[in-house]
Every structure is written in structure tokens, then in C-alpha cells.
Scaffold this active site. Structure first.
Site, PDB file in Angstrom:
ATOM      1  N   PRO A   1      13.527  15.269  47.424  1.00 15.42           N
ATOM      2  CA  PRO A   1      13.060  13.894  47.602  1.00 15.42           C
ATOM      3  C   PRO A   1      13.600  12.899  46.581  1.00 15.42           C
ATOM      4  O   PRO A   1      13.987  11.787  46.946  1.00 15.42           O
ATOM      5  CB  PRO A   1      11.535  14.037  47.510  1.00 15.42           C
ATOM      6  CG  PRO A   1      11.267  15.416  48.025  1.00 15.42           C
ATOM      7  CD  PRO A   1      12.404  16.237  47.512  1.00 15.42           C
TER       8      PRO A   1
ATOM      9  N   LYS B   1      23.841  11.213  56.682  1.00 16.71           N
ATOM     10  CA  LYS B   1      22.892  12.283  57.050  1.00 16.71           C
ATOM     11  C   LYS B   1      22.311  12.953  55.806  1.00 16.71           C
ATOM     12  O   LYS B   1      22.451  14.162  55.589  1.00 16.71           O
ATOM     13  CB  LYS B   1      23.560  13.309  57.961  1.00 16.71           C
ATOM     14  CG  LYS B   1      24.100  12.734  59.266  1.00 16.71           C
ATOM     15  CD  LYS B   1      24.734  13.811  60.120  1.00 16.71           C
ATOM     16  CE  LYS B   1      25.219  13.282  61.448  1.00 16.71           C
ATOM     17  NZ  LYS B   1      26.397  12.377  61.317  1.00 16.71           N
TER      18      LYS B   1
ATOM     19  N   THR C   1      16.378  12.896  44.843  1.00 17.62           N
ATOM     20  CA  THR C   1      17.791  12.593  45.083  1.00 17.62           C
ATOM     21  C   THR C   1      17.959  11.691  46.295  1.00 17.62           C
ATOM     22  O   THR C   1      18.761  10.751  46.282  1.00 17.62           O
ATOM     23  CB  THR C   1      18.584  13.893  45.274  1.00 17.62           C
ATOM     24  OG1 THR C   1      18.524  14.660  44.073  1.00 17.62           O
ATOM     25  CG2 THR C   1      20.047  13.607  45.608  1.00 17.62           C
TER      26      THR C   1
ATOM     27  N   TYR D   1      20.226  14.845  53.099  1.00 15.89           N
ATOM     28  CA  TYR D   1      19.341  16.015  53.149  1.00 15.89           C
ATOM     29  C   TYR D   1      19.364  16.642  51.760  1.00 15.89           C
ATOM     30  O   TYR D   1      20.330  17.306  51.392  1.00 15.89           O
ATOM     31  CB  TYR D   1      19.827  17.007  54.202  1.00 15.89           C
ATOM     32  CG  TYR D   1      18.861  18.135  54.500  1.00 15.89           C
ATOM     33  CD1 TYR D   1      18.153  18.163  55.696  1.00 15.89           C
ATOM     34  CD2 TYR D   1      18.653  19.171  53.594  1.00 15.89           C
ATOM     35  CE1 TYR D   1      17.263  19.192  55.977  1.00 15.89           C
ATOM     36  CE2 TYR D   1      17.761  20.194  53.859  1.00 15.89           C
ATOM     37  CZ  TYR D   1      17.078  20.201  55.050  1.00 15.89           C
ATOM     38  OH  TYR D   1      16.186  21.222  55.315  1.00 15.89           O
ATOM     39  N   ASP D   2      18.293  16.418  50.983  1.00 13.54           N
ATOM     40  CA  ASP D   2      18.263  16.910  49.607  1.00 13.54           C
ATOM     41  C   ASP D   2      16.819  16.856  49.120  1.00 13.54           C
ATOM     42  O   ASP D   2      15.902  16.551  49.899  1.00 13.54           O
ATOM     43  CB  ASP D   2      19.186  16.056  48.727  1.00 13.54           C
ATOM     44  CG  ASP D   2      19.840  16.852  47.606  1.00 13.54           C
ATOM     45  OD1 ASP D   2      19.102  17.588  46.911  1.00 13.54           O
ATOM     46  OD2 ASP D   2      21.062  16.751  47.430  1.00 13.54           O
TER      47      ASP D   2
ATOM     48  N   ASP E   1      36.159   7.260  62.223  1.00 17.93           N
ATOM     49  CA  ASP E   1      36.434   8.649  61.844  1.00 17.93           C
ATOM     50  C   ASP E   1      37.922   8.826  61.550  1.00 17.93           C
ATOM     51  O   ASP E   1      38.659   9.498  62.286  1.00 17.93           O
ATOM     52  CB  ASP E   1      35.977   9.597  62.947  1.00 17.93           C
ATOM     53  CG  ASP E   1      34.470   9.568  63.133  1.00 17.93           C
ATOM     54  OD1 ASP E   1      33.756   9.292  62.146  1.00 17.93           O
ATOM     55  OD2 ASP E   1      33.997   9.818  64.261  1.00 17.93           O
TER      56      ASP E   1
END
Length: 249
Positions: A79, A74, A81, A76-77, A21
Site C-alpha cells: 500500500p 497497472k 508504495t 500492484y505493490d 505501444d
């Protein structure tokens, strides 16, 4: 693709994942060089990947001493993509990549299909920074507010249904997860805090020591600030490995 089932013997460092990070590839490269003999995997998150892209993946391949790579975007979009993105991730040669389990079933199926058996898909269940109040604010009912583990297990079931390698969850939920889904279903746990030592601006809510996480059955422990903040990061990583070693006895 990495699978716990294929690992016959693991050294304590193989359980330890260092979260890169940091804002630049050059700084990340310094940590890779410093910690390659003390951790088994490096995690690349959103900030570093946006800034460095494929370069940071190549850096770990070249200088990581064989350490594995966990790309934590993570996803989240829609399907299509997610499918195309996971397919691109698989081509990079990373070991694990994440997708949010809160997405629609078609999205989860697309993630697994896009991985094409080349990368282990991990479902993100509930962020370890989330408290009961956060769950309430997100619109969930009393069933989940009173027991966040129920929401974790619900999302873990979706990950298992679509053939994911495992999930990301807090150390507090690992034992129940392993009991329900089996030892081969990988548990990656952030929210790890050494038995000794504090971190600045700690935003984690559901936490555990390395030893307790291992005793609960965790397969990988994700650690960032407790290693990064001390003056001697290598010594901090070695101390965590010692806690892991003791818990494995």
C-alpha cells in the site's frame, strides 16, 4: 480530474484512445502529431514509460492538441508504495492511471488516497487476453472459469467500494457493469477490433467491434495495432471514429 459526469457533449474521437505501444519517445511523438486530431486520448504503457519517463507525458501535453493522457502502469505493490507512486502520477497532470483490482483492499484504498482527486483511478479487472483456461491456471474455481464476467464484477465492486473513477474491462462486460454501478462509473475497454481488418499476432481473447462496445455503454475504446499497423494510421483512426459515430446515433 476527468469525469464522464462533467462531459456534456462528446465527439466520436473523444471515445477513442490510441495505445502508444512503441519503444521510443520519438516514435511516440510522431504518432501524437499524426493522430492528435483523430483521437481523444493517448495511452502510455509500461514499455514506453520505462524508456521515456516523464518526457513522453510532457510530449503529449505539448503536442497532443489537448488530448487526454491515460498512464497504464497497472500498479500492484504494498500500500505505501502504491500511495506514493499514485501521488507522483497525480503530479504529472494525467487524466487516468491504473491499478490492479486483484490487490489487497488496503492497496486499493492507498491508490485512491494517493490520487488525491487529481487523477482518475481505474481498476484493472481481468486482462482481455485472459481466457477461461488462463483463469483456471491462475487457480480460480469453476464459478469464475465458467463465467469470467463474475470475476470482472467482483473486482469492479472492489473498485467502486474505494471510490475509483471506473474500471478497465472487456467490451463484453460493459453492459452488466453499467447496470450495476451506474453510467457515471467509467468503462475503459481494450480488446477493440474494427469490423473490417485483422491485426498480426492477436493475443486478445475477449474482443468486440467499436460499434458494439459503444452500444454496450463503453466510455473509452483503447485501440493500438488496428491503428498502428495500417499504412495510413490517420485514416484507420478516422474509420473507427466513423463506426463510433454510427453507434451513437
Amino acid at each position: 480530474m476527468t469525469s464522464i459526469k462533467t462531459i456534456k457533449s462528446r465527439a466520436p474521437k473523444d471515445y477513442l484512445v490510441f495505445a502508444l505501444d512503441v519503444p521510443t519517445v520519438s516514435e511516440a511523438a510522431e504518432y501524437v502529431h499524426l493522430l492528435k486530431n483523430h483521437v481523444g486520448m493517448f495511452k502510455v504503457g509500461l514499455e514506453l514509460f520505462v524508456r521515456g519517463g516523464r518526457r513522453i507525458i510532457d510530449t503529449i501535453h505539448d503536442a497532443g492538441g489537448g488530448a487526454k493522457i491515460f498512464l497504464d502502469l497497472k500498479l500492484y505493490d504494498i500500500p505505501e508504495t502504491v500511495y506514493r507512486t499514485m501521488n507522483a502520477i497525480a503530479a504529472m497532470g494525467v487524466d487516468f492511471a491504473t491499478v490492479h483490482c486483484s490487490g489487497q483492499k488496503d492497496m486499493l484504498a492507498a491508490a485512491q488516497e494517493g490520487a488525491d482527486g487529481q487523477v482518475g483511478v481505474l481498476g484493472v479487472t481481468v486482462l482481455t487476453s485472459m481466457s477461461a483456461d488462463d483463469v483456471r491456471d491462475a487457480g480460480y474455481g469453476p464459478e469464475y472459469i465458467e463465467n469470467i464476467s463474475r470475476l470482472v464484477m467482483k473486482r469492479a465492486a472492489a473498485a467502486a467500494e474505494w471510490g475509483f473513477a471506473g474500471i478497465v474491462c472487456s467490451p463484453l462486460e460493459v453492459s452488466a457493469m453499467k447496470e450495476r454501478f451506474g453510467k457515471g462509473f467509467v468503462a475503459v475497454t481494450p480488446g477493440i477490433r474494427p469490423a473490417k481488418g485483422l491485426v498480426s499476432r492477436d493475443d486478445q481473447s475477449r474482443i468486440s467491434t467499436p460499434g458494439q462496445a459503444i452500444r454496450n455503454g463503453a466510455d473509452y475504446l483503447v485501440v493500438g495495432r488496428p491503428i498502428r499497423e495500417p499504412d495510413d494510421s490517420a485514416a484507420a483512426a478516422a474509420a473507427i471514429c466513423k463506426e463510433i459515430e454510427e453507434a451513437l446515433k
